[in-house]
Design an enzyme around this catalytic site. Structure first.
Site: not given
Ligand code: SAM
Length: 282
Positions: A19, A144, A164
């Site tokens: 961040h 994503g 991420d």
């Molecule tokens: C590390 S966390 C994200 C944290 C966020 N970027 C932050 O910095 O606050 C990863 C997220 O990706 C989601 N996720 C997992 N696989 C995914 C995919 N293929 N596409 C989109 N989201 C996904 C999970 O549900 C989770 O909420």
């Protein structure tokens, strides 16, 4: 089946690195009045309750944002990031911690746009509540990796994508490389920031992923921060951010920041940091 929930890890050392770098990249984009677009491939819920049961299961934020918070006035370089955390907390007590979509949302201007992707059914609902009716935000309940390729180049064309993933699935490492390759062909002027974990020797896949990324030939800068020694087996001792098409002089900014973050977050004397610029295939 998606099992990862970021609330267990919110505000930990890896979030601080991710961040802090994210807010500096956004600061750079804001140096021009021209609008830009922020894309988040794995958004999470957007805001986390640090007094909640999940955040306190391992209380990872105690070795992260809770260390920075008491000395927040002494970090002018992280002004934007710290102001964003402060905006969620009315007094000195640290209650809430912003996720990447909330950090971007609080820093972006009226003319800028956010494209937020999240696959988990509950996380997207939580995110929707946080982003409630912000006209700059487009929310996508979708994968994503595939979404980033489909939605680039964005309008406006200037901008930044944060990639991420949780890396709970081994395929995530490979998908990062493939997605980056495809997105970059469609959107070569975009800045891409990829977060990755640094794990114990038996489990670590980060360096292989970076070597594959380097073969794409995109200008690349990596910033890694370890808070303790690498274990021979598992466990996360640190994390990294790989920045593709980094802004001018971003490396120098990180050269100042990383040693300070390392002193702040070190758990043992083996804590260390590295910054590398990889400009050619190798
Ligand atoms: C590390 S966390 C994200 C944290 C966020 N970027 C932050 O910095 O606050 C990863 C997220 O990706 C989601 N996720 C997992 N696989 C995914 C995919 N293929 N596409 C989109 N989201 C996904 C999970 O549900 C989770 O909420």
């Amino acid at each position: 089946m998606l099992s990862y929930r970021h609330a267990f890890h919110a505000g930990n050392h890896a979030d601080i690195l991710k961040h802090a770098v994210l807010s500096l990249l956004i600061d750079q984009l804001k140096q021009k009045d021209k609008p830009f677009c922020y894309l988040d491939t794995h958004s999470g819920g957007g805001c986390y309750d640090l007094t909640g049961e999940w955040a306190n299961k391992k209380a990872e934020y105690l070795d992260g944002i809770a260390r920075l918070w008491p000395q927040r006035d002494q970090w002018p370089a992280l002004k934007s990031y710290i102001e964003c955390v402060a905006a969620l907390n009315n007094d000195d007590t640290l209650h809430y911690y912003p996720g990447s979509p909330e950090i971007a949302r609080s820093l972006l201007r009226e003319q800028d746009r956010l494209i937020l992707m999240e696959l988990h059914n509950n996380e997207i609902d939580i995110l929707r509540q946080h982003m409630y009716r912000d006209p700059r935000v487009a929310l996508h309940h979708r994968d994503g990796f595939e979404g980033l390729v489909a939605l680039t180049p964005p309008t406006p064309r200037r901008g930044l994508a944060l990639i991420d993933p949780p890396y709970e699935l081994k395929e995530d490492y490979d998908r990062v490389v493939k997605t980056l390759a495809k997105a970059w062909r469609r959107w070569p002027v975009g800045i891409y920031a990829v977060w990755y974990p640094l794990l114990g020797e038996e489990a670590d896949r980060s360096q292989h992923m970076l070597r594959e990324c380097q073969k794409l030939g995109i200008p690349m800068l990596t910033a890694e921060l370890s808070i303790q020694a690498q274990s021979p087996t598992w466990g996360m001792h640190g994390s990294g951010m790989a920045i593709f098409n980094p802004p001018w002089q971003f490396e120098q900014q990180l050269e100042k920041l990383l040693p300070e973050l390392c002193s702040l977050l070190a758990l043992t004397p083996q804590a260390n940091w590295t910054i590398k610029s990889h400009n050619s295939e190798g």
